[in-house]
Design a protein around this motif. Sequence first.
Motif, short mmCIF file in Angstrom:
data_model
loop_
_atom_site.label_atom_id
_atom_site.label_comp_id
_atom_site.label_asym_id
_atom_site.label_seq_id
_atom_site.Cartn_x
_atom_site.Cartn_y
_atom_site.Cartn_z
N SER A 423 19.28 -11.64 1.25
CA SER A 423 19.39 -12.43 0.37
C SER A 423 18.08 -13.33 0.13
CB SER A 423 20.61 -13.49 0.53
OG SER A 423 21.64 -12.76 0.55
N VAL A 427 15.56 -12.97 -3.29
CA VAL A 427 15.04 -14.28 -3.86
C VAL A 427 13.53 -14.55 -3.73
CG1 VAL A 427 15.24 -16.74 -3.79
CG2 VAL A 427 17.48 -15.51 -3.42
N GLY A 430 11.85 -12.15 -6.67
CA GLY A 430 11.94 -12.67 -7.73
C GLY A 430 12.05 -11.74 -8.99
N ASP A 431 12.40 -10.56 -8.60
CA ASP A 431 12.59 -9.34 -9.59
C ASP A 431 13.85 -8.56 -9.22
OD1 ASP A 431 11.93 -6.41 -10.39
OD2 ASP A 431 10.70 -7.60 -11.49
N LEU A 432 14.72 -8.32 -10.60
CA LEU A 432 16.11 -7.87 -10.30
C LEU A 432 15.86 -6.44 -9.78
CD1 LEU A 432 19.20 -7.83 -10.76
CD2 LEU A 432 18.84 -7.04 -13.15
N LYS A 436 17.35 -4.83 -6.35
CA LYS A 436 18.40 -3.96 -6.28
C LYS A 436 18.11 -2.60 -5.65
CE LYS A 436 20.12 -2.65 -10.46
NZ LYS A 436 20.18 -2.53 -12.05
N TYR A 462 24.77 -10.91 -6.07
CA TYR A 462 23.09 -10.99 -6.58
C TYR A 462 23.31 -10.37 -7.94
CZ TYR A 462 18.40 -9.18 -6.87
OH TYR A 462 17.22 -8.98 -7.56
N LEU A 463 23.71 -9.24 -8.30
CA LEU A 463 23.53 -8.89 -9.83
C LEU A 463 24.34 -9.88 -10.62
CD1 LEU A 463 24.82 -5.10 -9.22
CD2 LEU A 463 22.58 -6.10 -9.39
N ARG A 465 24.14 -13.17 -10.49
CA ARG A 465 23.35 -14.26 -10.61
C ARG A 465 22.15 -14.05 -11.30
NH1 ARG A 465 24.26 -15.01 -4.83
NH2 ARG A 465 22.00 -13.83 -4.58
N HIS A 466 21.84 -12.89 -11.28
CA HIS A 466 20.64 -12.40 -12.39
C HIS A 466 21.03 -11.79 -13.60
CE1 HIS A 466 18.63 -12.87 -8.39
NE2 HIS A 466 17.56 -12.60 -8.90
N ASP A 468 23.14 -9.31 -14.63
CA ASP A 468 23.16 -7.89 -14.96
C ASP A 468 24.14 -7.58 -15.66
OD1 ASP A 468 22.34 -5.25 -14.84
OD2 ASP A 468 22.02 -5.04 -12.56
#
Length: 721
Positions: A423, A427, A430-432, A436, A462-463, A465-466, A468
């Motif tokens: 995690s 973070v 800073g790039d999805l 992934k 994580y997905l 929060r961003h 997706d």
Amino acid sequence: MASDHVNADVHSTTSSSDDDSMDDIQIDDKDMKLLMDLEASLEANPHVYETHVEFIAVLRRCNMMERLRDARRNMHQHFPLSERMWLEWLEDESSAAATVEDVRSLERLLQESHGDYLSVSLWKEHLQVLQAMLQQGGATLVDVRQAYDQALEQCGLHMTEGHTIWDMCIEFEISLDSPSKDDERIRRVFHQYLATPFPPDVLVAAKESYISWIGSSESEEDGDGVPKNMMKAIERAQRAYELREECEKNIETAKASDPGSNTHLSAYMSYIDLEISGGVDERIRVVFERAISEFPVADVLWKDYLKYLEFAAQPHLLNACKRALRNCPYSGALWSVYVRSLSKKKEAVPDKAVHEELNAAFEQGKASLQHSPHEYRQLVLSMAHSLRLSGGIYKSQYEELLQKSIKEMNKQQALDPEHRLTSLLVVSMGDLEKGKLVWESLLVDSSIDAAYSGTWVSYYDYLTRHGDSFETRRDVFVRAMGASMSEGDKAFIARKWIALEEEEGSQSSYLEAQRTVFNVLWKEDLLRMGMLHGKQSPLDADAAKKKRQQNDPNYGAGKRKRQEQPVSSPQNKKQKPQQQHGKLIVFVKHIVPTATEEDLMSLFSDCGSQIDITIGRDPKTNRSKGYAYIRCGDQEVFDNVCAKNGLEFEGNALFIAPSAPPKGRNKDKGRDKQGNHGDTSTKKERSQKPRLEPAAPMIPRAAAIGAPKSNDDFRKMFLKK
């Protein structure tokens, strides 16, 4: 003692001989061989404490002073020295001190001795040496007074020995001639002394000493010549001593009867707990230091001490960390606190040298913890915390540290329960898409992480929060259901998936998810009702019993036979043993892997206070195995815990039942009716016993009643009917 030799004429220029040449020292062959063996052992491995101690003892016995001094220095580089070893070293050095420089070297050695453990005896030696140096012109009055202030700060609150430092300080100040004598300092020292908790006889003697010194010149005094404010301070000190008297007695008793035992350590821990409740930092520190001086390798004690110094923001933290690691270099918790303490030092002094010191500490800790993945993870998190607080200066080092640590954890097949390393890394990126790739790599490279529901849920979070897409997040749960994991983990994933479908899915996708997870949730429902793992429902059990009564004429014959037999007397009747205190143990399973003992204590807190919980863990990875044992203090607590069977915790239905003790050997096996073991007859008697004919072979029931043995037999039997 060391101070007994210092009052000699230090202006003498002659020096005692320290020549250790073999021509002057006679050593027998046995000691020579022992010295050679010990020296070779230390060259091969200098980290064995007992070898150093034995080597020093032999050198001292042989009076080889130069080599003895080197051996002590070598040992002190690796280990702290005990009070006894320091006193022996000081005694040997003081006996050879013949010049002013020798005495100064002795005083520097005394200063160095205070860095290991709290010792009133060493401070007394130091103060006496300084006073002797003052008389000879080798020290100033300021030096002596500063040393007394340091000694009182470190040892003045020692309830059993600290009063000796106060007495020495007052005696020294009173002995000074004018204009060096400072009455105001003497009065201040007396006030502080009489306000400190000590045994009643010590306070009475100090009070009489004060009265003798002050005379009747003090205003607002009572009949004893002691000011009223001081009398109130003495009364408070007496009450404080009474509060701590039992703790002191417990420590003294345990030390006398069983020194170094758990009872001895527990007495100190109770004392520390009392002082923490009082909240006076210096008192807490002194009791911790006293305990550590007697239990120097108790890493749990060091951990609690460093934790206290850390949250109390004590200036002694960094030095205490170094001392702790010299005693317990194998403790990951201690290395983690040390790294955090260096991080605080770097915030105060942000230079390159401090950062290099931080990196060196991390590498040393990592090398010490290579066989402990859990503690290695804690050390990495502490280092990452320090790098993150640098404001982006060390971002590349931060991400490289996390990437290497994740690979190392996977290599050791160790689980990061909350996936904090992953995690933190994603973070920081800073790039999805990069994030992934990190999560996908974790699921592919680590079979342990792929079999853990927390990994999939963390990836899903994580997905989410961003931002997706729904399809991508749904696919995480679809893949998770096909992974190899425990029933509890799959049920957890199933509920998460259904919740997603209810919030964002279509009717068709919701029904598809229900079909996929139905079997998993069905088994969980059966488990919740206690019908899984071979257990029948009450209806099935009653139906089976009724059917057997109708079809089996022998049903209940054993019970009728027992009823016809005479009932034995209560004295001879064997009673079913009841569960005794200390054996009321409950087994709990289907616990989520991230749960801790504290979480379970909170869950069962309403059952009673007398419970102790132990979670089963893998000894290599420290990962929870999903079950726990609860030891209950009494029958009521035991019943309350068992009544919670089926309780939902973190999405899982817990299986809770009394823990069945392992079946031991039959104690009566091999005994005859009189309780004798085996056949007690003689060899001759056994040879004269008639031999029994072998028993007839067992015949299946169907064969005994003439059941057909082949298809032809069956056809004949059928036609005959």
